[in-house]
Design an enzyme around this catalytic site. Structure first.
Site, PDB file in Angstrom:
ATOM      1  N   LYS A 118       7.985  -2.771   7.524  1.00  0.00           N
ATOM      2  CA  LYS A 118       6.711  -2.898   6.797  1.00  0.00           C
ATOM      3  C   LYS A 118       6.779  -4.010   5.768  1.00  0.00           C
ATOM      4  O   LYS A 118       5.881  -4.841   5.672  1.00  0.00           O
ATOM      5  CB  LYS A 118       6.383  -1.567   6.104  1.00  0.00           C
ATOM      6  CG  LYS A 118       5.237  -1.653   5.127  1.00  0.00           C
ATOM      7  CD  LYS A 118       4.966  -0.329   4.466  1.00  0.00           C
ATOM      8  CE  LYS A 118       5.756  -0.058   3.209  1.00  0.00           C
ATOM      9  NZ  LYS A 118       5.324  -0.814   2.015  1.00  0.00           N
ATOM     10  N   ASN A 119       7.868  -4.021   4.977  1.00  0.00           N
ATOM     11  CA  ASN A 119       7.926  -4.966   3.856  1.00  0.00           C
ATOM     12  C   ASN A 119       8.193  -6.407   4.279  1.00  0.00           C
ATOM     13  O   ASN A 119       8.113  -7.310   3.449  1.00  0.00           O
ATOM     14  CB  ASN A 119       8.970  -4.514   2.826  1.00  0.00           C
ATOM     15  CG  ASN A 119       8.466  -3.338   2.007  1.00  0.00           C
ATOM     16  OD1 ASN A 119       7.315  -2.922   2.145  1.00  0.00           O
ATOM     17  ND2 ASN A 119       9.332  -2.795   1.160  1.00  0.00           N
ATOM     18  N   CYS A 148       0.299   2.394 -10.609  1.00  0.00           N
ATOM     19  CA  CYS A 148       0.963   2.847  -9.401  1.00  0.00           C
ATOM     20  C   CYS A 148       1.745   4.091  -9.761  1.00  0.00           C
ATOM     21  O   CYS A 148       2.226   4.209 -10.887  1.00  0.00           O
ATOM     22  CB  CYS A 148       1.886   1.727  -8.934  1.00  0.00           C
ATOM     23  SG  CYS A 148       3.006   2.198  -7.648  1.00  0.00           S
ATOM     24  N   ARG A 165       4.295  -1.697 -12.707  1.00  0.00           N
ATOM     25  CA  ARG A 165       4.298  -2.748 -11.689  1.00  0.00           C
ATOM     26  C   ARG A 165       3.337  -3.902 -11.976  1.00  0.00           C
ATOM     27  O   ARG A 165       2.379  -4.140 -11.234  1.00  0.00           O
ATOM     28  CB  ARG A 165       4.019  -2.150 -10.305  1.00  0.00           C
ATOM     29  CG  ARG A 165       5.048  -1.129  -9.914  1.00  0.00           C
ATOM     30  CD  ARG A 165       4.838  -0.598  -8.538  1.00  0.00           C
ATOM     31  NE  ARG A 165       5.426  -1.421  -7.498  1.00  0.00           N
ATOM     32  CZ  ARG A 165       5.450  -1.072  -6.223  1.00  0.00           C
ATOM     33  NH1 ARG A 165       4.916   0.060  -5.828  1.00  0.00           N
ATOM     34  NH2 ARG A 165       6.010  -1.863  -5.327  1.00  0.00           N
ATOM     35  N   ASP A 167      14.254   1.900  -2.668  1.00  0.00           N
ATOM     36  CA  ASP A 167      13.491   2.572  -1.614  1.00  0.00           C
ATOM     37  C   ASP A 167      14.314   3.611  -0.849  1.00  0.00           C
ATOM     38  O   ASP A 167      13.772   4.320   0.006  1.00  0.00           O
ATOM     39  CB  ASP A 167      12.907   1.544  -0.634  1.00  0.00           C
ATOM     40  CG  ASP A 167      11.716   0.788  -1.227  1.00  0.00           C
ATOM     41  OD1 ASP A 167      11.225   1.187  -2.297  1.00  0.00           O
ATOM     42  OD2 ASP A 167      11.281  -0.208  -0.614  1.00  0.00           O
ATOM     43  N   ARG A 198       1.900   5.544   5.363  1.00  0.00           N
ATOM     44  CA  ARG A 198       1.864   4.138   4.950  1.00  0.00           C
ATOM     45  C   ARG A 198       3.148   3.418   5.350  1.00  0.00           C
ATOM     46  O   ARG A 198       3.151   2.203   5.496  1.00  0.00           O
ATOM     47  CB  ARG A 198       1.696   4.028   3.424  1.00  0.00           C
ATOM     48  CG  ARG A 198       0.298   4.384   2.949  1.00  0.00           C
ATOM     49  CD  ARG A 198       0.159   4.070   1.480  1.00  0.00           C
ATOM     50  NE  ARG A 198       0.787   2.792   1.194  1.00  0.00           N
ATOM     51  CZ  ARG A 198       1.507   2.517   0.112  1.00  0.00           C
ATOM     52  NH1 ARG A 198       1.678   3.424  -0.805  1.00  0.00           N
ATOM     53  NH2 ARG A 198       2.033   1.337  -0.059  1.00  0.00           N
TER      54      ARG A 198
HETATM   55  C1  UD1 Z   1       8.872  -4.535  -3.368  1.00  0.00           C
HETATM   56  C2  UD1 Z   1       8.759  -3.610  -2.191  1.00  0.00           C
HETATM   57  C3  UD1 Z   1       9.004  -2.164  -2.624  1.00  0.00           C
HETATM   58  C4  UD1 Z   1      10.353  -2.058  -3.346  1.00  0.00           C
HETATM   59  C5  UD1 Z   1      10.447  -3.087  -4.472  1.00  0.00           C
HETATM   60  C6  UD1 Z   1      11.826  -3.132  -5.117  1.00  0.00           C
HETATM   61  C7  UD1 Z   1       7.145  -4.735  -0.775  1.00  0.00           C
HETATM   62  C8  UD1 Z   1       5.756  -4.765  -0.218  1.00  0.00           C
HETATM   63  N1  UD1 Z   1       7.416  -3.735  -1.637  1.00  0.00           N
HETATM   64  O1  UD1 Z   1       7.856  -4.170  -4.298  1.00  0.00           O
HETATM   65  O2  UD1 Z   1       9.023  -1.351  -1.449  1.00  0.00           O
HETATM   66  O3  UD1 Z   1      10.481  -0.765  -3.891  1.00  0.00           O
HETATM   67  O4  UD1 Z   1      10.164  -4.407  -3.965  1.00  0.00           O
HETATM   68  O5  UD1 Z   1      12.799  -3.386  -4.163  1.00  0.00           O
HETATM   69  O6  UD1 Z   1       7.976  -5.532  -0.423  1.00  0.00           O
HETATM   70  N2  UD1 Z   1       7.925  -6.890 -12.185  1.00  0.00           N
HETATM   71  C9  UD1 Z   1       7.413  -7.443 -13.332  1.00  0.00           C
HETATM   72  N3  UD1 Z   1       6.499  -8.472 -13.233  1.00  0.00           N
HETATM   73  C10 UD1 Z   1       6.093  -8.962 -12.014  1.00  0.00           C
HETATM   74  C11 UD1 Z   1       6.627  -8.397 -10.858  1.00  0.00           C
HETATM   75  C12 UD1 Z   1       7.546  -7.362 -10.962  1.00  0.00           C
HETATM   76  O7  UD1 Z   1       7.727  -7.035 -14.436  1.00  0.00           O
HETATM   77  O8  UD1 Z   1       5.268  -9.878 -11.981  1.00  0.00           O
HETATM   78  C13 UD1 Z   1       8.912  -5.781 -12.273  1.00  0.00           C
HETATM   79  C14 UD1 Z   1       8.390  -4.473 -11.655  1.00  0.00           C
HETATM   80  O9  UD1 Z   1       7.619  -3.732 -12.560  1.00  0.00           O
HETATM   81  C15 UD1 Z   1       9.680  -3.779 -11.276  1.00  0.00           C
HETATM   82  C16 UD1 Z   1      10.609  -4.937 -10.902  1.00  0.00           C
HETATM   83  O10 UD1 Z   1      10.020  -6.101 -11.457  1.00  0.00           O
HETATM   84  O11 UD1 Z   1      10.221  -3.105 -12.379  1.00  0.00           O
HETATM   85  C17 UD1 Z   1      10.798  -5.143  -9.430  1.00  0.00           C
HETATM   86  O12 UD1 Z   1       9.549  -5.114  -8.784  1.00  0.00           O
HETATM   87  P1  UD1 Z   1       9.224  -5.981  -7.503  1.00  0.00           P
HETATM   88  O13 UD1 Z   1      10.485  -6.462  -6.863  1.00  0.00           O
HETATM   89  O14 UD1 Z   1       8.196  -6.989  -7.834  1.00  0.00           O
HETATM   90  O15 UD1 Z   1       8.569  -4.902  -6.550  1.00  0.00           O
HETATM   91  P2  UD1 Z   1       7.461  -5.189  -5.464  1.00  0.00           P
HETATM   92  O16 UD1 Z   1       7.609  -6.583  -4.980  1.00  0.00           O
HETATM   93  O17 UD1 Z   1       6.136  -4.738  -5.975  1.00  0.00           O
END
Ligand code: UD1
Length: 421
Positions: free
Chosen positions: A22-23, A117, A122, A308, A400
Site C-alpha cells: 500500500k505505502n 489523525c 501528523r 507499523d 484500508r
Molecule cells: C508513513 C507511512 C505510515 C508509517 C509512517 C512512519 C505512508 C502512506 N504512510 O506515514 O504507514 O507509519 O510513514 O513510518 O507511507 N512529521 C512532522 N512534519 C512533517 C511530516 C512528519 O513533524 O511535515 C513527523 C510526524 O508527525 C511523525 C514523524 O514525522 O512523528 C514521521 O512521520 P512520517 O514519516 O511523515 O509519516 P507518514 O509519511 O505520514
C-alpha cells in the site's frame, strides 16, 4: 459498518501470499501526475486507500484504464483540475502526496490539509517547507494548502529534513524530478517504499541517485514519460502474517515477498523463538509447539524496527513468556490497541510512550473496536488464539491496509467471518 467475528482455534498453519505494498502504491499512483504518457502499474493491492487515490486522480481528470493482469494505466497529461477536495483527503492523509507532483508539473495546486489523525498530530510542515525552498509560494487558506510556482517551474534546492519523514521525502522526490536544476534531500527517509517510488520515477525518465540512503540527489528533467511498473510486496502485511505464526505457535509461509526488506522484524521474530527460513521470494516462520519469548522493541525510521509493526508485536508479547517493553518513538498516540488487548485479558501497562507487557498464558474473546489500521491487525491476530469469540468492530480501518484479510487468515486455518453491518 462491517464486523469480523473470530473464534479462537489455535495455531495458524499454511501458506499465504503478500499483496502489493500500500505505502509504495500510493506514492506511485500520485507520481503518474508527473507523466506525459500512460504509466501502467501492476501488483496494486485491492484496498480502500487505492480506490480513494484513484477517485482523487479521477476528480483531477485522470481516468484509470484497467489492463490485463489487473494493471491500471494512468496518464498525467489528462489533468484538468489541480484540486484535492477535503471530502477525499479526510479519508486518507496520504492524499497530500498529490501536492509535489501537481506543483512540479502544472505549477499550481489546491490540496485540502489533512485533519488530525488517531495516532498523532501528523503535521505536513516539512513537506511545505521543502516545496517553498524549491520556489513555491504557499499559504493555508480555508483549510486548504494553496500553492503556486511563480514562473511555472520549481527550482532545485538543498533540503534538510529536521525529522525523517516518509511521505515528506516522497513528495519532494517527485517534485524535484521535474524541477530546474539539482535537488539534494538530506536526512531523507530510507524506507524500501521510497526506493520503489524512485525506481518507478527513474523508469519514467527521472535522474535520481542515492535513494535508499539518507542523501538523495535528483537532477531535474524537462519531462517524464510513461512506463510499466510493478509495485513491491507489502512488508508490513508480510510481517503481520509471520507474527501470526509466532504468536499462535504455528507455521506460516508467506509467498511473493522479500526477506531483505524485513530484517529488523525477522530478527525480533527469531529472538522470540521462531525459526525463520527464507527463499528468493518467500519467508517462513515456524514456532510449532512453542510459546514465544518476550521481546523488547523500539520503533524508529527504517532500517530500524517499523512503527507499523509495533501493535502486532504488542499482541505477540501479550501471550509471550516474560515481560517486554515496547517503546514507540514515531507517533505520540499509537497505543490504542492496548486497552482493547487488555479487554481480551492481556496485562499491559502504559508508561508514556512505553508499553510494559507481561505475557499471559491465554487471552479470551471479547467485543473490541478497531482504532487504526495496524492496531486492528493486532486485535484480529490476537483473536485467532483467544478462548471463545471476538467481535471486531469498525473494521473499515483494516480494509484500508489488508487485502482479503479474512480469506487469507482462513487459508491459515483461522475461524473468521465478516458480518456486513
Ligand atoms: C508513513 C507511512 C505510515 C508509517 C509512517 C512512519 C505512508 C502512506 N504512510 O506515514 O504507514 O507509519 O510513514 O513510518 O507511507 N512529521 C512532522 N512534519 C512533517 C511530516 C512528519 O513533524 O511535515 C513527523 C510526524 O508527525 C511523525 C514523524 O514525522 O512523528 C514521521 O512521520 P512520517 O514519516 O511523515 O509519516 P507518514 O509519511 O505520514
Amino acid at each position: 459498518m462491517d464486523k469480523l467475528i473470530i473464534t479462537g482455534n489455535g495455531p495458524l498453519d499454511g501458506e499465504v501470499w503478500a499483496s502489493g505494498a500500500k505505502n509504495a502504491a500510493l506514492p506511485i499512483l500520485c507520481a503518474t501526475l508527473l507523466s506525459e504518457g500512460p504509466v501502467t502499474i501492476g501488483n496494486l493491492p485491492h484496498l480502500q486507500d487505492i480506490t480513494t487515490t484513484l477517485e482523487l486522480l479521477g476528480r483531477m481528470g485522470v481516468e484509470p484504464v484497467l489492463g490485463e493482469r489487473m494493471t491500471i494505466q494512468l496518464d498525467g497529461a489528462q489533468v484538468k483540475d489541480c484540486h484535492a477536495p477535503y471530502e477525499l483527503v479526510k479519508k486518507m492523509r496520504a492524499s497530500i502526496l498529490v501536492l509535489g507532483p501537481l506543483l512540479a508539473h502544472f505549477g499550481t495546486a489546491d490540496v485540502s490539509l489533512p485533519g488530525g489523525c488517531a495516532i498523532g498530530s501528523r503535521p505536513v510542515d516539512l513537506h511545505l517547507r521543502g516545496l517553498e525552498a524549491m520556489g513555491a509560494e504557499i499559504s493555508v487558506e480555508n483549510g486548504y494548502v494553496r500553492a503556486r510556482v511563480p514562473g511555472g517551474r520549481l527550482k532545485g534546492a538543498h533540503v534538510f529534513f529536521d525529522t525523517v519523514t516518509v511521505t515528506g521525502t516522497e513528495n519532494l522526490l517527485m517534485a524535484a524530478s521535474l524541477a530546474a536544476g539539482t535537488t539534494v534531500l538530506e536526512n531523507a527517509a530510507r524506507e524500501p517504499e521510497i526506493v520503489d517510488l524512485a525506481d518507478c520515477l527513474i523508469k519514467m525518465g527521472a535522474n535520481i541517485s542515492g535513494h535508499g540512503t539518507d542523501t538523495i540527489t535528483v537532477v531535474g528533467v524537462e519531462r517524464l514519460h510513461g512506463c510499466e511498473y510493478d509495485v513491491m510486496p507489502d512488508r508490513i502485511e508480510t510481517g503481520t502474517f509471520l507474527v501470526a505464526a509466532a504468536m499462535t505457535g504455528g507455521r506460516v509461509r508467506v509467498r511473493k515477498t522479500r526477506a531483505d526488506i524485513l530484517e529488523a522484524v525477522l530478527a525480533k521474530l527469531e529472538e522470540a523463538g521462531a525459526s525463520i527460513t527464507t527463499g528468493a521470494d518467500w519467508i517462513e516462520a515456524d514456532m510449532q509447539g512453542k510459546r514465544p519469548r518476550a521481546v523488547n522493541i523500539r520503533t524508529a525510521p527504517y532500517p530500524a524496527f517499523p512503527t507499523d509493526m509495533q501493535a502486532q508485536f504488542v499482541a505477540l508479547n501479550a501471550v509471550a513468556q516474560g515481560t517486554a517493553r515496547v517503546v514507540e518513538t514515531i507517533f505520540e498516540n499509537r497505543f490504542m490497541h492496548v486497552q482493547e488487548l487488555n479487554r481480551m485479558g492481556a496485562n499491559i501497562a502504559l508508561e508514556g510512550n512505553t508499553a510494559v507487557i507481561t505475557g499471559v498464558e491465554q487471552l479470551s474473546g471479547a467485543p473490541v473496536m478497531a482504532t487504526d489500521l495496524r492496531a486492528s491487525a493486532s486485535l484480529v491476530v490476537a483473536a485467532t488464539i483467544a478462548r471463545g469469540e471476538t467481535l471486531v468492530d469498525r473494521i473499515y480501518h483494516i480494509d484500508r491496509g489488508y487485502e482479503c484479510i479474512e480469506e487469507k487468515l482462513q487459508l491459515l486455518g483461522a475461524k473468521i467471518r465478516r458480518v456486513p453491518g
